[in-house]
Design a protein around this motif. Sequence first.
Motif, PDB file in Angstrom:
ATOM      1  N   GLN A   1      45.171  46.394  51.177  1.00 48.36           N
ATOM      2  CA  GLN A   1      46.243  45.513  51.635  1.00 48.36           C
ATOM      3  C   GLN A   1      45.623  44.967  52.825  1.00 48.36           C
ATOM      4  O   GLN A   1      45.140  45.668  53.724  1.00 48.36           O
ATOM      5  N   PRO A   2      45.348  43.564  52.798  1.00 47.23           N
ATOM      6  CA  PRO A   2      45.573  42.842  51.673  1.00 47.23           C
ATOM      7  C   PRO A   2      44.676  43.048  50.382  1.00 47.23           C
ATOM      8  O   PRO A   2      43.798  43.505  50.600  1.00 47.23           O
ATOM      9  N   ALA A   3      45.239  42.863  49.455  1.00 46.98           N
ATOM     10  CA  ALA A   3      44.638  43.189  48.175  1.00 46.98           C
ATOM     11  C   ALA A   3      43.446  42.121  47.824  1.00 46.98           C
ATOM     12  O   ALA A   3      43.594  40.790  48.382  1.00 46.98           O
ATOM     13  N   PHE A   4      42.461  42.391  46.984  1.00 44.57           N
ATOM     14  CA  PHE A   4      41.560  41.707  46.623  1.00 44.57           C
ATOM     15  C   PHE A   4      41.427  41.552  45.195  1.00 44.57           C
ATOM     16  O   PHE A   4      41.276  42.891  44.538  1.00 44.57           O
ATOM     17  N   ASP A   5      41.378  40.540  44.317  1.00 40.17           N
ATOM     18  CA  ASP A   5      41.279  40.586  42.934  1.00 40.17           C
ATOM     19  C   ASP A   5      40.476  39.299  42.578  1.00 40.17           C
ATOM     20  O   ASP A   5      40.716  38.235  42.927  1.00 40.17           O
ATOM     21  N   TRP A   6      39.321  39.788  42.176  1.00 42.65           N
ATOM     22  CA  TRP A   6      38.500  38.486  41.391  1.00 42.65           C
ATOM     23  C   TRP A   6      39.304  37.491  40.490  1.00 42.65           C
ATOM     24  O   TRP A   6      38.985  36.253  40.378  1.00 42.65           O
TER      25      TRP A   6
END
Length: 282
Positions: free
Chosen positions: A43-48
Amino acid sequence: MANDHWSKGAVLVLGGTGKTGRRVVEGLEKAGRTVRLGSRKAQPAFDWERPEGWAAALDGIAAVYVAYQPDLALPGAVAAVSRFFAEARAAGVGKIVLLSGRGEPEAQDAEEALRATSLDWTILRCSWFFQNFSENFFLDAILAGEIVLPDTLAPEPFVDADDIAEIAVAAFADARHSHQLYEITGAEALTFQQAIAAIAEACGRRIDYVPVSQEAYRAGLVEQGLPPEVVDLVTYLFSTVLDGRNEPIADGVARALGHQPRRFADYVARTAATGIWGGSHA
């Protein structure tokens, strides 16, 4: 961006639960740096695959460790990291440390994309990791007592992920590593058969090494039910990266850290003692 910004500010570690990322997080925290984990569960999320979320992950960040999962050879990876570099710069990031791979044309395209920015950068162009034998990838096969691999594989100068992480942590603190490309290998090139034999001996277990044709190996991956993109990636890496082009030893560890690379035999002894491979130490 000034050196005192990125050498002291918060660091976003992408792939922060992976083999190198986890160690980079530990090293940075030990050095007293503020660290943000870059993962889908953070949190916060990281997604490619969700670039709309990158700005939140980059907010207040001075430097970033970029490890693209699962590999920069994956279709679309270079475009994704190039977009990320631009967004990082726009967010006020001053420094990028990029985990790259030896002998991968796509990884070198990603390196060039980073060099083309105005960001301060350090590139870690690495051999295969020791930890591929103990942290997923080959672990299940080793525990099952049989490892099947293509018969075309050249010797590889496997490298310890601890060496890679140590260089990354240093690069975030010291401008001496700015605009440096480190070619990172271990101290010696070993065949996969030699590596497995060393693990078997250390564990007091029989682990059969079964070389097969590239076609039979690919068919075996398909039979295991692996997704087509994973099958394509693994067979591509085995036929490209491990064709002998990466066999020469490089001096990246010594150049960056002033000491020789950690040795495979020491890794095997240390890891066997944990019992993760079973056998007499379990």
